[in-house]
Design a protein around this motif. Structure first.
Motif, PDB file in Angstrom:
ATOM      1  N   TYR A  69       0.544  -0.903   0.430  1.00 22.21           N
ATOM      2  CA  TYR A  69      -0.339   0.052   0.047  1.00 22.21           C
ATOM      3  C   TYR A  69       1.097   1.606  -0.048  1.00 22.21           C
ATOM      4  CZ  TYR A  69       0.511  -0.948   4.740  1.00 22.21           C
ATOM      5  OH  TYR A  69       1.156  -1.377   5.904  1.00 22.21           O
ATOM      6  N   TYR A  70       2.171   1.044   0.229  1.00 23.43           N
ATOM      7  CA  TYR A  70       3.615   2.598  -0.599  1.00 23.43           C
ATOM      8  C   TYR A  70       2.777   2.656  -1.791  1.00 23.43           C
ATOM      9  CZ  TYR A  70       7.117   5.537  -0.836  1.00 23.43           C
ATOM     10  OH  TYR A  70       8.047   6.039  -0.934  1.00 23.43           O
ATOM     11  N   HIS A  71       2.997   3.512  -2.233  1.00 24.93           N
ATOM     12  CA  HIS A  71       2.603   4.198  -3.806  1.00 24.93           C
ATOM     13  C   HIS A  71       3.696   4.798  -3.956  1.00 24.93           C
ATOM     14  CE1 HIS A  71      -1.519   2.291  -4.677  1.00 24.93           C
ATOM     15  NE2 HIS A  71      -1.250   2.558  -2.643  1.00 24.93           N
ATOM     16  N   GLY A  72       4.511   5.152  -3.382  1.00 25.25           N
ATOM     17  CA  GLY A  72       5.637   6.476  -3.904  1.00 25.25           C
ATOM     18  C   GLY A  72       4.961   7.795  -4.506  1.00 25.25           C
ATOM     19  N   LEU A  73       6.234   7.742  -5.856  1.00 27.95           N
ATOM     20  CA  LEU A  73       6.161   9.214  -5.983  1.00 27.95           C
ATOM     21  C   LEU A  73       4.619   9.107  -7.224  1.00 27.95           C
ATOM     22  CD1 LEU A  73       9.856   9.370  -6.280  1.00 27.95           C
ATOM     23  CD2 LEU A  73       8.255  11.179  -5.997  1.00 27.95           C
ATOM     24  N   ILE A  74       3.874   8.575  -6.828  1.00 29.57           N
ATOM     25  CA  ILE A  74       3.034   8.922  -8.187  1.00 29.57           C
ATOM     26  C   ILE A  74       1.812   9.951  -7.691  1.00 29.57           C
ATOM     27  CG2 ILE A  74       1.740   6.436  -7.662  1.00 29.57           C
ATOM     28  CD1 ILE A  74      -1.096   7.106  -6.369  1.00 29.57           C
ATOM     29  N   SER A  75       1.854  10.804  -8.714  1.00 29.38           N
ATOM     30  CA  SER A  75       1.067  12.125  -9.124  1.00 29.38           C
ATOM     31  C   SER A  75      -0.652  12.401  -8.169  1.00 29.38           C
ATOM     32  CB  SER A  75       0.668  12.339 -10.160  1.00 29.38           C
ATOM     33  OG  SER A  75      -0.825  11.760 -10.848  1.00 29.38           O
ATOM     34  N   ARG A  76      -1.134  13.298  -8.013  1.00 25.14           N
ATOM     35  CA  ARG A  76      -2.099  13.290  -7.113  1.00 25.14           C
ATOM     36  C   ARG A  76      -3.218  12.909  -8.113  1.00 25.14           C
ATOM     37  NH1 ARG A  76      -3.302  17.947  -3.410  1.00 25.14           N
ATOM     38  NH2 ARG A  76      -1.818  18.365  -1.959  1.00 25.14           N
ATOM     39  N   GLU A  77      -3.654  13.141  -9.740  1.00 30.93           N
ATOM     40  CA  GLU A  77      -4.227  13.002 -10.562  1.00 30.93           C
ATOM     41  C   GLU A  77      -4.249  11.452 -10.335  1.00 30.93           C
ATOM     42  OE1 GLU A  77      -3.114  16.730 -11.978  1.00 30.93           O
ATOM     43  OE2 GLU A  77      -2.151  14.926 -11.110  1.00 30.93           O
ATOM     44  N   ASP A  78      -3.197  10.082 -10.175  1.00 31.05           N
ATOM     45  CA  ASP A  78      -3.037   9.059 -10.327  1.00 31.05           C
ATOM     46  C   ASP A  78      -3.779   8.858  -8.479  1.00 31.05           C
ATOM     47  OD1 ASP A  78      -2.544   7.873 -12.250  1.00 31.05           O
ATOM     48  OD2 ASP A  78      -0.503   8.319 -11.091  1.00 31.05           O
ATOM     49  N   VAL A  79      -3.855   9.350  -7.378  1.00 27.69           N
ATOM     50  CA  VAL A  79      -4.960   9.669  -5.696  1.00 27.69           C
ATOM     51  C   VAL A  79      -5.894   9.414  -6.248  1.00 27.69           C
ATOM     52  CG1 VAL A  79      -4.785  10.269  -3.971  1.00 27.69           C
ATOM     53  CG2 VAL A  79      -2.377   9.919  -4.968  1.00 27.69           C
ATOM     54  N   GLN A  80      -6.299  10.210  -7.566  1.00 27.06           N
ATOM     55  CA  GLN A  80      -7.990  10.508  -6.989  1.00 27.06           C
ATOM     56  C   GLN A  80      -8.088   9.519  -7.699  1.00 27.06           C
ATOM     57  OE1 GLN A  80      -7.545  14.312  -9.472  1.00 27.06           O
ATOM     58  NE2 GLN A  80      -7.943  16.203  -7.115  1.00 27.06           N
ATOM     59  N   GLU A  81      -7.513   9.194  -8.673  1.00 28.42           N
ATOM     60  CA  GLU A  81      -7.961   7.778  -9.326  1.00 28.42           C
ATOM     61  C   GLU A  81      -8.431   6.130  -8.946  1.00 28.42           C
ATOM     62  OE1 GLU A  81      -6.340   5.206 -13.245  1.00 28.42           O
ATOM     63  OE2 GLU A  81      -6.777   7.436 -13.705  1.00 28.42           O
ATOM     64  N   LEU A  83      -8.232   6.525  -5.221  1.00 27.46           N
ATOM     65  CA  LEU A  83      -8.529   6.519  -3.847  1.00 27.46           C
ATOM     66  C   LEU A  83     -10.546   6.994  -4.320  1.00 27.46           C
ATOM     67  CD1 LEU A  83      -6.911   8.596  -1.341  1.00 27.46           C
ATOM     68  CD2 LEU A  83      -6.448   5.852  -1.497  1.00 27.46           C
ATOM     69  N   LYS A  84     -11.397   5.797  -4.556  1.00 28.59           N
ATOM     70  CA  LYS A  84     -12.646   6.175  -5.464  1.00 28.59           C
ATOM     71  C   LYS A  84     -13.793   6.589  -4.043  1.00 28.59           C
ATOM     72  CE  LYS A  84     -11.858   3.876  -9.452  1.00 28.59           C
ATOM     73  NZ  LYS A  84     -11.887   2.282 -10.415  1.00 28.59           N
ATOM     74  N   LYS A  85     -13.692   5.931  -2.373  1.00 28.00           N
ATOM     75  CA  LYS A  85     -14.886   5.802  -1.721  1.00 28.00           C
ATOM     76  C   LYS A  85     -14.232   6.076  -0.584  1.00 28.00           C
ATOM     77  CE  LYS A  85     -16.213   0.806  -3.968  1.00 28.00           C
ATOM     78  NZ  LYS A  85     -16.560  -0.857  -3.439  1.00 28.00           N
ATOM     79  N   ILE A 105       3.020  11.302   2.706  1.00 30.87           N
ATOM     80  CA  ILE A 105       1.937  11.538   2.921  1.00 30.87           C
ATOM     81  C   ILE A 105       0.875  10.763   3.238  1.00 30.87           C
ATOM     82  CG2 ILE A 105       0.082  12.461   1.405  1.00 30.87           C
ATOM     83  CD1 ILE A 105       2.473  14.674   2.498  1.00 30.87           C
ATOM     84  N   LEU A 106      -0.620  10.988   3.472  1.00 29.43           N
ATOM     85  CA  LEU A 106      -1.128   9.720   3.994  1.00 29.43           C
ATOM     86  C   LEU A 106      -2.223   9.898   3.412  1.00 29.43           C
ATOM     87  CD1 LEU A 106      -2.460   7.444   5.231  1.00 29.43           C
ATOM     88  CD2 LEU A 106      -3.262   8.882   7.581  1.00 29.43           C
ATOM     89  N   SER A 107      -3.089  10.021   2.257  1.00 31.75           N
ATOM     90  CA  SER A 107      -3.904  10.599   1.736  1.00 31.75           C
ATOM     91  C   SER A 107      -5.496   9.625   1.796  1.00 31.75           C
ATOM     92  CB  SER A 107      -3.618  10.743  -0.029  1.00 31.75           C
ATOM     93  OG  SER A 107      -2.167  11.286  -0.311  1.00 31.75           O
ATOM     94  N   VAL A 108      -6.295  10.371   2.002  1.00 33.00           N
ATOM     95  CA  VAL A 108      -7.711   9.481   2.239  1.00 33.00           C
ATOM     96  C   VAL A 108      -8.947  10.358   1.893  1.00 33.00           C
ATOM     97  CG1 VAL A 108      -7.862  10.967   4.498  1.00 33.00           C
ATOM     98  CG2 VAL A 108      -8.889   8.665   3.900  1.00 33.00           C
ATOM     99  N   ASN A 109      -9.483   9.400   1.462  1.00 34.63           N
ATOM    100  CA  ASN A 109     -10.749   9.977   0.956  1.00 34.63           C
ATOM    101  C   ASN A 109     -11.774  10.139   1.563  1.00 34.63           C
ATOM    102  OD1 ASN A 109     -13.785  10.159  -0.597  1.00 34.63           O
ATOM    103  ND2 ASN A 109     -12.577   8.444  -2.530  1.00 34.63           N
ATOM    104  N   VAL A 110     -12.367  11.543   1.761  1.00 37.76           N
ATOM    105  CA  VAL A 110     -12.978  12.015   3.414  1.00 37.76           C
ATOM    106  C   VAL A 110     -14.324  11.801   3.083  1.00 37.76           C
ATOM    107  CG1 VAL A 110     -11.081  13.226   3.858  1.00 37.76           C
ATOM    108  CG2 VAL A 110     -12.596  14.120   2.720  1.00 37.76           C
ATOM    109  N   GLY A 111     -15.282  11.546   2.157  1.00 38.45           N
ATOM    110  CA  GLY A 111     -16.525  12.016   1.764  1.00 38.45           C
ATOM    111  C   GLY A 111     -16.854  12.960   1.269  1.00 38.45           C
ATOM    112  N   GLN A 112     -16.248  13.870   1.316  1.00 41.18           N
ATOM    113  CA  GLN A 112     -17.295  15.471   0.898  1.00 41.18           C
ATOM    114  C   GLN A 112     -16.444  16.146   0.560  1.00 41.18           C
ATOM    115  OE1 GLN A 112     -17.705  16.993   4.352  1.00 41.18           O
ATOM    116  NE2 GLN A 112     -17.075  15.609   5.957  1.00 41.18           N
TER     117      GLN A 112
END
Length: 493
Positions: A69-81, A83-85, A105-112
């Motif tokens: 679950y470590y994704h390294g240097l992926i872009s923010r656009e890839d992160v959006q793709e 983290l769908k739920k 960075i810990l990136s999370v979909n907060v649902g709003q």
């Protein structure tokens, strides 16, 4: 029910006591508490507690890099793709900023909706001098500890916000490991990085010859990094024998690697320059293969915007469309006046209105076909301003008399009509070259997420093709007549 409730309360109390003990021991080891807050990437931000900024952001160790679950240097656009739920989360590194350290960075979909990034929030995980990771007031020695804590608590208060952490997102098939990619020999330099020959170990354990594009992000601008990431996102969704294949991206650490199918003959224009003896029949087959690739792109609602022989590769007897740096994922792509562009391949509507569409691709394909059939640079001997005048006035490139009229008519009438609506679609053009060469269109390549057409869909396609031929008899007549005899070379009809 009361007994169960009391038992649950005692378990929670014991868990809380363990957390307090762990935090106390960590505090004794590390001194002042280091905090994590919501930040803009590349900057640090104190939380409301007003405690000190992190002393250091140590490099990620090999054990962390190995985590699924470590994704390294992926872009923010890839992160959006990814983290769908709501509740989906992952770990990655920040994009580079001059003079700023890299942060986990810990990136999370907060649902709003959030202020900047759709429904995503991003939190910096700082690190103490003793190597402990900090999230809120908690100290952790490893990322698995952080994940277990987040999943156990489910809802965690970060700053002033309660955030749910329900599912940690693992790497996708296209996210490759550096350990599976070996560079062997430098063969050139691209716009933003270096290109190497190498080997890639796929998921079946096979060693596959590949081309590898290497990028050191610190040497690139933010826009260049976005362009690289965008091209990779487009390529990983393309699966066709006449499109160059992207095996994936290795982005755990630098340099970032784009691992691409190896076309052993190199750029198509270079191949044709080195092999002027290439038979006419083979050149027509090359045109057909290029047409099939562009037709597939258009079926994906893409516009290539830079079709030319230099942007095609040739290997194992197949032309493969490549170089998707300008590709647009939209019905049309407008560009500002003064934007640099490959003038000799431009359609009149691009020259006049600064717009790219699938119909401008059709025009550019005609120039690409001319390069394959005739060879050399389009409008050789003319300066770019002179070429612009010719394009605006509808003065076309000329073919030698030895080229069959059916071929020249297909390109001049179908591809180079001045009015975009008068040009053929790439499906029409592909049908023309399919019949001229007797080469059947290849089906899209089956992937784990893409199944080839069913018998029903093939019947539907055949019926649609029949209807099209009945509806457009003028277009199809020149195509069908050319299929009556198979030519060994060009001859004037």
């Amino acid at each position: 029910m009361s007994a169960a409730y009391n038992r649950k309360s005692r378990e929670c109390s014991r868990a809380s006591a363990k957390d307090r003990t762990r935090r106390k021991k960590a505090s004794e080891l590390t001194g002042p508490l280091l905090t994590t807050g919501t930040v803009t990437e590349g900057t640090t931000n104190n939380s409301d507690s007003g405690k000190a900024e992190p002393i250091s952001y140590g490099p990620v160790d090999s054990e962390t890099v190995a985590l699924s679950y470590y994704h390294g240097l992926i872009s923010r656009e890839d992160v959006q793709e990814l983290l769908k739920k709501p509740g989906d989360f992952l770990f990655r590194l920040t994009e580079p900023y001059p003079g700023q350290p890299r942060n986990v960075i810990l990136s999370v979909n907060v649902g709003q909706p959030t202020d900047k990034d759709g429904e995503l929030m991003h939190y910096v995980i700082s690190k103490t001098e003793n190597g402990l990771y900090i999230l809120n007031d908690g100290y952790y020695s490893t990322f698995p500890e952080i994940v277990r804590s987040l999943l156990r608590m489910k809802t965690t208060r970060i700053g002033k916000k309660d955030v749910q952490f329900l599912h940690v997102v693992k790497r996708k098939r296209w996210e490759l490991r550096h350990r599976d990619v070996d560079t062997e020999k430098k063969i050139g330099e691209g716009a933003f990085g270096e290109v190497y020959l190498g080997k890639f170990t796929n998921q079946d354990g096979e060693r596959v010859p590949v081309a590898i594009k290497l990028f050191k992000l610190e040497a690139l601008t933010k826009e260049q990094i976005k362009s690289i990431n965008r091209e990779a996102r487009i390529m990983r969704n393309l699966h066709h024998s006449n499109i160059i294949k992207l095996y994936g991206v290795a982005a755990e650490i630098e340099p970032i690697m784009l691992v691409i199918e190896l076309a052993d003959k190199g750029a198509l224009n270079t191949y044709l320059e080195k092999h002027p003896e290439t038979p006419a029949e083979k050149r027509l087959q090359m045109c057909a293969q290029a047409a099939f690739g562009v037709e597939y792109l258009h079926s994906k609602h893409l516009i290539h915007c830079d079709l030319a022989a230099r942007n095609c590769l040739y290997g194992e007897g197949k032309v493969k469309i490549s170089d998707f740096g300008m590709t647009a994922d939209a019905p049309e792509q407008k560009v500002p006046k003064g934007t640099k562009a490959p003038i000799r391949w431009l359609a009149p509507d691009t020259v006049v209105h600064c717009v790219y569409t699938q119909k401008t691709d059709v025009y550019s394909f005609g120039v690409l076909a001319w390069e394959i059939i005739v060879g050399g640079e389009p409008y050789a001997g003319f300066l770019n301003p002179e070429v612009l005048v010719k394009i605006r006035e509808g003065v076309h490139l000329e073919f030698p008399e030895s080229v069959p009229s059916k071929v020249t008519q297909l390109i001049k009438t179908g591809c180079w009509a001045m009015a975009p609506q008068a040009r053929y679609t790439m499906k029409d053009v592909s049908s023309g070259f399919e019949d001229l060469t007797n080469i059947a269109r290849p089906e899209p390549i089956a992937t784990p997420h893409h199944k080839s057409s069913s018998r029903t869909s093939r019947k539907a396609a055949k019926k649609a093709s029949y209807i099209q031929r009945e509806t457009f008899p003028g277009r199809m007549s020149l195509i069908n007549e050319s299929a009556k005899k198979k030519r060994k070379g060009f001859s004037k009809d």
